[in-house]
Design an enzyme around this catalytic site. Structure first.
Site, mmCIF file in Angstrom:
data_model
loop_
_atom_site.group_PDB
_atom_site.id
_atom_site.type_symbol
_atom_site.label_atom_id
_atom_site.label_comp_id
_atom_site.label_asym_id
_atom_site.label_seq_id
_atom_site.Cartn_x
_atom_site.Cartn_y
_atom_site.Cartn_z
ATOM 1 N N HIS A 158 -0.765 -10.973 -8.390
ATOM 2 C CA HIS A 158 -1.951 -10.813 -9.222
ATOM 3 C C HIS A 158 -3.098 -10.311 -8.370
ATOM 4 O O HIS A 158 -3.213 -10.697 -7.209
ATOM 5 C CB HIS A 158 -2.340 -12.157 -9.865
ATOM 6 C CG HIS A 158 -3.228 -11.997 -11.040
ATOM 7 N ND1 HIS A 158 -4.593 -11.908 -10.918
ATOM 8 C CD2 HIS A 158 -2.946 -11.875 -12.363
ATOM 9 C CE1 HIS A 158 -5.111 -11.737 -12.119
ATOM 10 N NE2 HIS A 158 -4.147 -11.718 -13.013
ATOM 11 N N ASP A 176 3.115 -14.219 -16.845
ATOM 12 C CA ASP A 176 4.232 -13.530 -17.500
ATOM 13 C C ASP A 176 5.602 -13.993 -17.011
ATOM 14 O O ASP A 176 6.619 -13.597 -17.579
ATOM 15 C CB ASP A 176 4.103 -12.014 -17.295
ATOM 16 C CG ASP A 176 2.902 -11.465 -18.022
ATOM 17 O OD1 ASP A 176 2.657 -11.913 -19.149
ATOM 18 O OD2 ASP A 176 2.196 -10.602 -17.462
HETATM 19 N N1 CMC Z 1 6.923 -7.710 -6.184
HETATM 20 C C1 CMC Z 1 7.016 -7.251 -4.911
HETATM 21 N N2 CMC Z 1 5.966 -6.928 -4.156
HETATM 22 C C2 CMC Z 1 4.744 -7.059 -4.709
HETATM 23 C C3 CMC Z 1 4.569 -7.539 -6.021
HETATM 24 C C4 CMC Z 1 5.712 -7.871 -6.780
HETATM 25 N N3 CMC Z 1 5.605 -8.318 -8.032
HETATM 26 N N4 CMC Z 1 3.250 -7.569 -6.305
HETATM 27 C C5 CMC Z 1 2.617 -7.119 -5.206
HETATM 28 N N5 CMC Z 1 3.525 -6.821 -4.228
HETATM 29 C C6 CMC Z 1 3.220 -6.361 -2.852
HETATM 30 C C7 CMC Z 1 2.855 -4.884 -2.837
HETATM 31 O O1 CMC Z 1 3.982 -4.079 -2.618
HETATM 32 C C8 CMC Z 1 1.869 -4.845 -1.690
HETATM 33 O O2 CMC Z 1 2.584 -4.897 -0.486
HETATM 34 P P1 CMC Z 1 2.030 -4.121 0.829
HETATM 35 O O3 CMC Z 1 0.725 -4.777 1.160
HETATM 36 O O4 CMC Z 1 3.075 -4.303 1.847
HETATM 37 O O5 CMC Z 1 1.867 -2.669 0.406
HETATM 38 C C9 CMC Z 1 1.105 -6.164 -1.817
HETATM 39 O O6 CMC Z 1 2.047 -7.074 -2.447
HETATM 40 C C10 CMC Z 1 -0.154 -6.079 -2.659
HETATM 41 O O7 CMC Z 1 0.184 -5.527 -3.920
HETATM 42 P P2 CMC Z 1 -0.718 -4.514 -4.738
HETATM 43 O O8 CMC Z 1 0.132 -3.761 -5.694
HETATM 44 O O9 CMC Z 1 -1.564 -3.718 -3.785
HETATM 45 O O10 CMC Z 1 -1.661 -5.541 -5.483
HETATM 46 P P3 CMC Z 1 -2.545 -5.266 -6.772
HETATM 47 O O11 CMC Z 1 -3.592 -6.291 -6.798
HETATM 48 O O12 CMC Z 1 -2.974 -3.834 -6.826
HETATM 49 O O13 CMC Z 1 -1.512 -5.467 -8.003
HETATM 50 C C11 CMC Z 1 -0.183 -6.491 -9.683
HETATM 51 C C12 CMC Z 1 -1.405 -6.628 -8.737
HETATM 52 C C13 CMC Z 1 -0.227 -7.600 -10.696
HETATM 53 C C14 CMC Z 1 -0.272 -5.163 -10.438
HETATM 54 C C15 CMC Z 1 1.108 -6.557 -8.828
HETATM 55 O O14 CMC Z 1 1.194 -7.802 -8.173
HETATM 56 C C16 CMC Z 1 2.361 -6.306 -9.676
HETATM 57 O O15 CMC Z 1 2.747 -5.145 -9.879
HETATM 58 N N6 CMC Z 1 3.044 -7.391 -10.161
HETATM 59 C C17 CMC Z 1 4.194 -7.234 -11.007
HETATM 60 C C18 CMC Z 1 3.744 -6.958 -12.432
HETATM 61 C C19 CMC Z 1 3.166 -8.195 -13.078
HETATM 62 O O16 CMC Z 1 3.754 -9.267 -13.057
HETATM 63 N N7 CMC Z 1 2.009 -8.015 -13.756
HETATM 64 C C20 CMC Z 1 1.362 -9.083 -14.512
HETATM 65 C C21 CMC Z 1 0.034 -9.482 -13.952
HETATM 66 S S1 CMC Z 1 -0.597 -10.996 -14.695
HETATM 67 C C22 CMC Z 1 -0.784 -10.688 -16.382
HETATM 68 C C23 CMC Z 1 -1.650 -9.533 -16.714
HETATM 69 O O17 CMC Z 1 -2.573 -9.156 -16.000
HETATM 70 O O18 CMC Z 1 -1.426 -8.950 -17.754
#
Ligand code: CMC
Length: 431
Positions: free
Chosen positions: A313, A371
């Site tokens: 998140h 989720d």
């Molecule tokens: N699985 C594997 N690696 C992950 C995940 C994941 N679910 N989430 C983040 N990472 C890693 C990402 O690869 C990155 O690694 P590095 O620093 O080595 O490049 C690091 O963690 C930071 O991730 P980010 O994508 O830069 O973080 P963000 O804040 O931009 O994204 C997120 C947040 C929610 C989009 C992301 O965690 C994600 O894609 N999660 C899976 C989808 C999900 O469950 N979404 C629901 C969010 S809660 C409900 C809502 O908002 O609707």
């Protein structure tokens, strides 16, 4: 917001004069540096794609402390609200800032209940969709379509109109979601009933048929109501910011909320519940718990493009409090429906156990989000996977409309207009 004694000073290495920027404090959370005059003073913009460090508005509705894993609606912890309130209490609180007294609650419930029908013409609009259309495509269309039916409440400068639109949206969303479902399975639409609770009525519109009496199962009703409560608002997330940006042009509330529905659909946001259940089913089909290790290796491999859906998140760097409550609800629902050995729940628990010990997830502070378990609950109560995100949209409508209303009531409100760092061709000529 309160002007702080503290000031930020911005200095430049090229000898340009430094400038002081005001700092404001809220009631909780980080202070903000006011950069509104930055361009006039320096000729420069700030650069923050993804809004990593930018507060785009002031808001008094929802507060998240991502490090602590804390979520408050109007100051009340989600853990207290989830066990002491029903969804319409939460709607009242989010919209009005205070919990309703007995009379206010009766009046509010009555108002919402008596706006649940949609104009009959909406049926014809819906029939234009293919039966296999994704429910979020249908919902985006139907919610946008409402603006063509309720012209009498779209004067956004009139607080009374804004209130009526809020009630209409909260009341009609379950009807629209249930209609989209019934249409997809080829069953007749079931009209709302005023003697049922908000959630009981939704369940009946979803699962009743004209052939049989439908009795609402109180366990299922409570579980779904809990899902609605946990999704009601979440401060300035992508879809809420979309609603605010869309609404900032002065468009009508139905159009602004339709934009929110469209944004929510994406798998990084609300679409994660559907993606998460599909992921669990896929692992289960490939061998279940025994295949968890292999799957986790793929997740950690940056080239695979695989993410552990329902994990991570932007704001929570600790356990999402909604996920904790959802996991508990999941357990209760499965037990009371005799599904305590549900293989997907076992699989989810195992994925969580491994992730919470694995340095990849620990170092990046990746925890289960709302989720991760919500799909298992929804599946257990009979909601098809493709409808999960529509359920999220139904519940988030109150948050969207409250945030939209707050924006329009803010004397500092302006049309949203981000700037850019241009990296295209400099001026050139066709000559
Ligand atoms: N699985 C594997 N690696 C992950 C995940 C994941 N679910 N989430 C983040 N990472 C890693 C990402 O690869 C990155 O690694 P590095 O620093 O080595 O490049 C690091 O963690 C930071 O991730 P980010 O994508 O830069 O973080 P963000 O804040 O931009 O994204 C997120 C947040 C929610 C989009 C992301 O965690 C994600 O894609 N999660 C899976 C989808 C999900 O469950 N979404 C629901 C969010 S809660 C409900 C809502 O908002 O609707």
């Amino acid at each position: 917001m309160k002007l702080s004694d503290n000031k930020a000073t911005l200095s430049f290495s090229n000898g340009a004069p430094s400038i002081d920027l005001p700092v404001y404090s809220g009631t909780m959370g980080p202070d903000v540096i006011d950069i509104r005059k930055l361009y006039a003073q320096t000729g420069m913009f700030t650069y923050d794609p993804g809004f990593m460090a930018t507060a785009a508005c002031q808001s008094g509705i929802t507060y998240i402390d991502g490090d602590k894993g804390e979520l408050l609606y109007r100051g009340y912890p989600i853990e207290e609200l989830a066990v002491n309130c029903d969804f319409l209490d939460i709607c009242y609180l989010i919209l009005n800032g205070e919990r309703p007294d007995e009379q206010q609650k009766l009046d509010f419930d009555h108002q919402v209940t008596h706006h649940t029908m949609v104009n009959e013409q909406m049926h014809f609009f819906l029939r234009g969709f293919r039966r296999d259309a994704h429910p979020m495509a249908v919902l985006t269309g139907l919610v946008g379509g409402l603006s063509a039916f309720y012209h009498d409440s779209t004067d956004i400068t009139n607080p009374r109109h804004r209130h009526i639109s809020a009630i209409r949206l909260i009341a009609k969303m379950p009807t629209l979601v249930a209609m989209a479902y019934k249409y997809s399975v080829g069953q007749p639409f079931i009209y709302p009933r005023n003697d049922l609770s908000y959630t009981g009525n939704f369940l009946r519109m979803m699962f009743a048929t004209p052939c049989d009496e439908y009795k609402v199962n109180p366990v299922v009703e409570r579980a779904l109501d809990r899902i609605f409560i946990l999704h009601a608002d979440h401060e300035q997330n992508a879809s809420t910011s979309t609603v605010r940006l869309c609404g900032s042009s002065g468009t009508n509330p139905f159009a602004a909320i339709a934009a929110g529905v469209a944004c929510l659909w994406g798998p990084a946001h609300g679409g994660a519940n559907e993606a998460c259940l599909n992921m669990l089913e896929e692992i289960q089909a490939q061998g279940g718990v025994a295949k968890v290790g292999e799957f986790m290796e793929k997740v950690k491999d940056k080239n695979s493009g695989v993410r552990l859906m329902g994990f991570g998140h932007r704001v929570y760097k600790n356990y999402d409090p909604r996920a904790k409550l959802m996991q508990q609800t999941c357990k209760e629902v499965l037990e009371s429906l005799g599904l305590e050995n549900d293989p997907l729940f076992k699989l989810a628990m195992e994925l969580e156990r491994i992730a919470l010990e694995d340095p990849y997830f620990v170092d990046r502070k990746l925890y289960p989000n709302v989720d991760f378990y919500s799909g298992i609950v929804q599946r257990a109560i009979g909601i098809p996977t493709s409808l999960f995100t529509a359920i999220f949209a139904l519940a988030r409508t109150v948050g969207w409309i409250a945030q939209w209303n707050e924006m329009l009531s803010d004397p500092e409100y302006k049309i949203g207009r981000p700037r850019q760092l241009f990296n295209g061709f400099p001026t050139r000529s066709m000559k």
